[in-house]
Write a protein that holds these residues in place. Sequence first.
Motif, PDB file in Angstrom:
ATOM      1  N   GLY A 165     -12.186   6.988 -12.604  1.00 49.63           N
ATOM      2  CA  GLY A 165     -11.261   7.322 -11.529  1.00 49.63           C
ATOM      3  C   GLY A 165     -11.710   6.747 -10.193  1.00 49.63           C
ATOM      4  O   GLY A 165     -10.895   6.218  -9.428  1.00 49.63           O
ATOM      5  N   ARG A 167     -11.000   2.912 -10.259  1.00 49.12           N
ATOM      6  CA  ARG A 167      -9.577   2.572 -10.169  1.00 49.12           C
ATOM      7  C   ARG A 167      -8.995   2.913  -8.790  1.00 49.12           C
ATOM      8  O   ARG A 167      -8.061   2.269  -8.331  1.00 49.12           O
ATOM      9  N   ALA A 168      -9.565   3.918  -8.133  1.00 52.30           N
ATOM     10  CA  ALA A 168      -9.066   4.321  -6.813  1.00 52.30           C
ATOM     11  C   ALA A 168      -9.344   3.272  -5.750  1.00 52.30           C
ATOM     12  O   ALA A 168      -8.718   3.291  -4.686  1.00 52.30           O
ATOM     13  N   ARG A 222      -8.643   0.150  -5.879  1.00 49.16           N
ATOM     14  CA  ARG A 222      -7.669  -0.936  -5.876  1.00 49.16           C
ATOM     15  C   ARG A 222      -6.820  -0.904  -4.608  1.00 49.16           C
ATOM     16  O   ARG A 222      -6.472   0.157  -4.092  1.00 49.16           O
ATOM     17  N   HIS A 273       2.811   0.727  -5.281  1.00 45.53           N
ATOM     18  CA  HIS A 273       2.013   1.807  -4.698  1.00 45.53           C
ATOM     19  C   HIS A 273       1.537   1.356  -3.304  1.00 45.53           C
ATOM     20  O   HIS A 273       0.372   0.988  -3.121  1.00 45.53           O
ATOM     21  N   TYR A 332      -4.216   3.520  -4.271  1.00 43.08           N
ATOM     22  CA  TYR A 332      -4.459   4.283  -5.504  1.00 43.08           C
ATOM     23  C   TYR A 332      -5.524   5.368  -5.322  1.00 43.08           C
ATOM     24  O   TYR A 332      -6.167   5.774  -6.274  1.00 43.08           O
ATOM     25  N   ARG A 373      -5.376   8.453  -4.987  1.00 43.18           N
ATOM     26  CA  ARG A 373      -5.179   9.698  -5.740  1.00 43.18           C
ATOM     27  C   ARG A 373      -5.586   9.597  -7.207  1.00 43.18           C
ATOM     28  O   ARG A 373      -5.532  10.594  -7.930  1.00 43.18           O
ATOM     29  N   GLU A 374      -5.948   8.398  -7.646  1.00 37.75           N
ATOM     30  CA  GLU A 374      -6.473   8.270  -9.011  1.00 37.75           C
ATOM     31  C   GLU A 374      -7.661   9.210  -9.206  1.00 37.75           C
ATOM     32  O   GLU A 374      -7.874   9.761 -10.283  1.00 37.75           O
ATOM     33  N   ARG A 375      -8.453   9.397  -8.165  1.00 35.93           N
ATOM     34  CA  ARG A 375      -9.617  10.279  -8.267  1.00 35.93           C
ATOM     35  C   ARG A 375      -9.188  11.709  -8.548  1.00 35.93           C
ATOM     36  O   ARG A 375      -9.848  12.442  -9.293  1.00 35.93           O
ATOM     37  N   PHE A 400      -6.344  12.548 -10.084  1.00 36.76           N
ATOM     38  CA  PHE A 400      -5.783  12.579 -11.433  1.00 36.76           C
ATOM     39  C   PHE A 400      -6.877  12.709 -12.485  1.00 36.76           C
ATOM     40  O   PHE A 400      -6.795  13.549 -13.393  1.00 36.76           O
ATOM     41  N   TYR A 401      -7.913  11.878 -12.361  1.00 40.83           N
ATOM     42  CA  TYR A 401      -8.974  11.922 -13.372  1.00 40.83           C
ATOM     43  C   TYR A 401      -9.776  13.218 -13.293  1.00 40.83           C
ATOM     44  O   TYR A 401     -10.286  13.701 -14.306  1.00 40.83           O
ATOM     45  N   GLY A 406      -6.004  10.111  -0.422  1.00 39.72           N
ATOM     46  CA  GLY A 406      -7.239  10.027  -1.189  1.00 39.72           C
ATOM     47  C   GLY A 406      -8.278  10.803  -0.410  1.00 39.72           C
ATOM     48  O   GLY A 406      -8.025  11.243   0.720  1.00 39.72           O
TER      49      GLY A 406
END
Length: 309
Positions: A56, A59-60, A62, A68, A72, A74-76, A78-79, A252
Amino acid sequence: MSASGGTKAIIAALSANLAIAVSKFVAAVFTGSSSMLAEGIHSVADSGNQLLLLLGGKRAQRAGDKKHPFGYGRERYFYAFVVAVVLFTIGALFSIYEGVHKIADPHQVESPIWAFAVLIFAIVAESFSFRTAIKESNPLRGDQSWFAFIRRSKSPELPVILLEDLGALLGLIFALFGVAMAVVTGDGVWDGIGTLMIGVLLAVIAVVLAIETKSLLVGEGATPEVEEQIRVALEGSPEVARVIHMRTMHLGPEELLVAAKIAVEHDDTAGEVARGIDEAERRIREAVPIARVIYLEPDLDRMRTGASG
């Protein structure tokens, strides 16, 4: 992830859990203990969770794109939410099932010396991991209580690791209790009770993590302290009479969106308003560096206009 402390805590926890998982499974084979098997599954689940947190964080990083535009970050979140789900489904449910099964069909713990040796080793390793998480969390925690830190932290990794490590230590104590009581009494039901206690503990931690990460995933605003800093920065600009209203949201952990309607004097020119907005944005970023996306809407100061009329 920008919080290197979070990455350090994750790696420390991952290293400890991988070593502990192997030792627990070896002990489970030699002892036939369901508590040891449940703890082995617990360590595997924790290891997977830590890999998810690292993924996470990667990927965050990016950059934003057309789909988007805000990135990204908020990937952190989500994971971290997935971690809570994995902890519940793999760790908690398996341990509860094993505990109920062992209570209904108890077996004597064999070669308990293996269990005791592995549990002591695991407690030492988990204590090191927990100590690292505490050490890396303290600078971010400040003078908050641990409960407040877990509730209010916008960076999900450290609270997740803290709760996982705490759960791991308590789970090891429960396993040690179950195995010890089974050996002392000769009744394998105690091993099942220890396993059931581990399952309930993991379920509670998973629910807490799910609630906190869901809130972040849906979209939390800045803390009241940060919002006050932004308000002071805005109203400190000569061209801004006051803040009419303001909204904030974390894109984020280290990226904040700020949207505000600001009152300007009715006789300001367009150029003066534009320069005032630029100055206000500069002051916000200086006061709150994580304020990366700022939208300011000027409006007439109707309070003063009404008063003068």
